[in-house]
Design a protein around this motif. Structure first.
Motif, PDB file in Angstrom:
ATOM      1  N   THR A  14       0.829  -1.207   0.000  1.00  0.00           N
ATOM      2  CA  THR A  14       0.000   0.000   0.000  1.00  0.00           C
ATOM      3  C   THR A  14       0.865   1.258   0.000  1.00  0.00           C
ATOM      4  OG1 THR A  14      -1.744  -1.177   1.174  1.00  0.00           O
ATOM      5  CG2 THR A  14      -1.834   1.228   1.223  1.00  0.00           C
ATOM      6  N   ALA A  15       1.930   1.242   0.786  1.00  0.00           N
ATOM      7  CA  ALA A  15       2.848   2.384   0.802  1.00  0.00           C
ATOM      8  C   ALA A  15       3.508   2.561  -0.572  1.00  0.00           C
ATOM      9  CB  ALA A  15       3.904   2.196   1.878  1.00  0.00           C
ATOM     10  N   GLY A  16       3.861   1.457  -1.219  1.00  0.00           N
ATOM     11  CA  GLY A  16       4.432   1.530  -2.558  1.00  0.00           C
ATOM     12  C   GLY A  16       3.455   2.099  -3.568  1.00  0.00           C
ATOM     13  N   LEU A  17       2.203   1.706  -3.472  1.00  0.00           N
ATOM     14  CA  LEU A  17       1.181   2.249  -4.374  1.00  0.00           C
ATOM     15  C   LEU A  17       1.000   3.750  -4.155  1.00  0.00           C
ATOM     16  CD1 LEU A  17      -1.071   1.876  -6.477  1.00  0.00           C
ATOM     17  CD2 LEU A  17      -2.612   1.365  -4.578  1.00  0.00           C
ATOM     18  N   LEU A  18       0.953   4.180  -2.916  1.00  0.00           N
ATOM     19  CA  LEU A  18       0.810   5.607  -2.636  1.00  0.00           C
ATOM     20  C   LEU A  18       2.021   6.403  -3.133  1.00  0.00           C
ATOM     21  CD1 LEU A  18      -0.801   5.543   0.913  1.00  0.00           C
ATOM     22  CD2 LEU A  18      -1.899   6.065  -1.261  1.00  0.00           C
ATOM     23  N   ALA A  19       3.208   5.844  -2.975  1.00  0.00           N
ATOM     24  CA  ALA A  19       4.412   6.515  -3.480  1.00  0.00           C
ATOM     25  C   ALA A  19       4.376   6.619  -5.000  1.00  0.00           C
ATOM     26  CB  ALA A  19       5.662   5.767  -3.025  1.00  0.00           C
ATOM     27  N   ALA A  20       3.903   5.567  -5.668  1.00  0.00           N
ATOM     28  CA  ALA A  20       3.802   5.594  -7.125  1.00  0.00           C
ATOM     29  C   ALA A  20       2.768   6.617  -7.582  1.00  0.00           C
ATOM     30  CB  ALA A  20       3.434   4.203  -7.647  1.00  0.00           C
ATOM     31  N   VAL A  21       1.674   6.757  -6.856  1.00  0.00           N
ATOM     32  CA  VAL A  21       0.648   7.740  -7.199  1.00  0.00           C
ATOM     33  C   VAL A  21       1.204   9.154  -7.058  1.00  0.00           C
ATOM     34  CG1 VAL A  21      -1.542   8.743  -6.420  1.00  0.00           C
ATOM     35  CG2 VAL A  21      -1.333   6.278  -6.725  1.00  0.00           C
ATOM     36  N   VAL A  22       1.909   9.422  -5.969  1.00  0.00           N
ATOM     37  CA  VAL A  22       2.489  10.753  -5.758  1.00  0.00           C
ATOM     38  C   VAL A  22       3.523  11.058  -6.833  1.00  0.00           C
ATOM     39  CG1 VAL A  22       3.928  12.117  -4.202  1.00  0.00           C
ATOM     40  CG2 VAL A  22       2.009  10.814  -3.300  1.00  0.00           C
ATOM     41  N   LEU A  23       4.350  10.070  -7.158  1.00  0.00           N
ATOM     42  CA  LEU A  23       5.358  10.261  -8.204  1.00  0.00           C
ATOM     43  C   LEU A  23       4.703  10.527  -9.558  1.00  0.00           C
ATOM     44  CD1 LEU A  23       8.387  10.183  -8.956  1.00  0.00           C
ATOM     45  CD2 LEU A  23       8.059   7.765  -9.461  1.00  0.00           C
ATOM     46  N   ALA A  24       3.655   9.785  -9.878  1.00  0.00           N
ATOM     47  CA  ALA A  24       2.976   9.961 -11.158  1.00  0.00           C
ATOM     48  C   ALA A  24       2.282  11.319 -11.242  1.00  0.00           C
ATOM     49  CB  ALA A  24       1.964   8.838 -11.378  1.00  0.00           C
ATOM     50  N   LEU A  25       1.785  11.829 -10.123  1.00  0.00           N
ATOM     51  CA  LEU A  25       1.155  13.142 -10.126  1.00  0.00           C
ATOM     52  C   LEU A  25       2.179  14.262 -10.262  1.00  0.00           C
ATOM     53  CD1 LEU A  25      -1.558  12.793  -7.344  1.00  0.00           C
ATOM     54  CD2 LEU A  25      -1.925  12.914  -9.809  1.00  0.00           C
ATOM     55  N   SER A  26       3.414  14.000  -9.886  1.00  0.00           N
ATOM     56  CA  SER A  26       4.442  15.039  -9.879  1.00  0.00           C
ATOM     57  C   SER A  26       5.248  15.116 -11.168  1.00  0.00           C
ATOM     58  CB  SER A  26       5.402  14.798  -8.717  1.00  0.00           C
ATOM     59  OG  SER A  26       4.701  14.801  -7.506  1.00  0.00           O
TER      60      SER A  26
END
Length: 87
Positions: A14-26
Motif C-alpha cells: 500500500t505504501a508503494g502504491l501511494l508513493a507511485a501515485v504521488v510520483l505519477a502526479l508530480s
C-alpha cells in the motif's frame, strides 16, 4: 486471525502504491512538486494555504489524477484476472 506477515506485506504494498501515485502526479512536462501535488489534493478536503498556480491545480486534477486512478484500477483488474486464471 490475519497473520502478522500478511499485514506487513499489505502495508508495504500500500505504501508503494501511494508513493507511485504521488510520483505519477508530480512527473510530467510541466513540473509540479510532490509536495504541491499532495497539497492540491489535500486542499479539496482541508483548508490549506494556496502556494501553487491555477494552471498547476488544473494539470493535477483534470489531467494527471484521472490517468493515475485509471491506471490503478486497470492494474488491480488485471491482477484479479490473473489470480482468477491461476485458481
Amino acid at each position: 486471525m490475519i497473520p502478522r506477515r500478511l499485514l506487513v506485506v499489505m502495508a508495504v504494498l500500500t505504501a508503494g502504491l501511494l508513493a507511485a501515485v504521488v510520483l505519477a502526479l508530480s512527473v510530467g512536462t510541466v513540473r509540479v512538486g510532490w509536495l504541491q501535488s499532495m497539497a492540491i489534493l489535500g486542499a479539496k478536503v482541508l483548508p490549506l494555504p494556496v502556494f501553487w498556480t491555477e494552471a498547476q491545480e488544473t494539470i493535477v486534477l483534470t489531467l494527471r489524477l484521472p490517468r493515475v486512478l485509471l491506471a490503478a484500477f486497470v492494474g488491480s483488474a488485471l491482477s484479479l484476472a490473473g489470480a482468477g486464471f491461476q485458481a
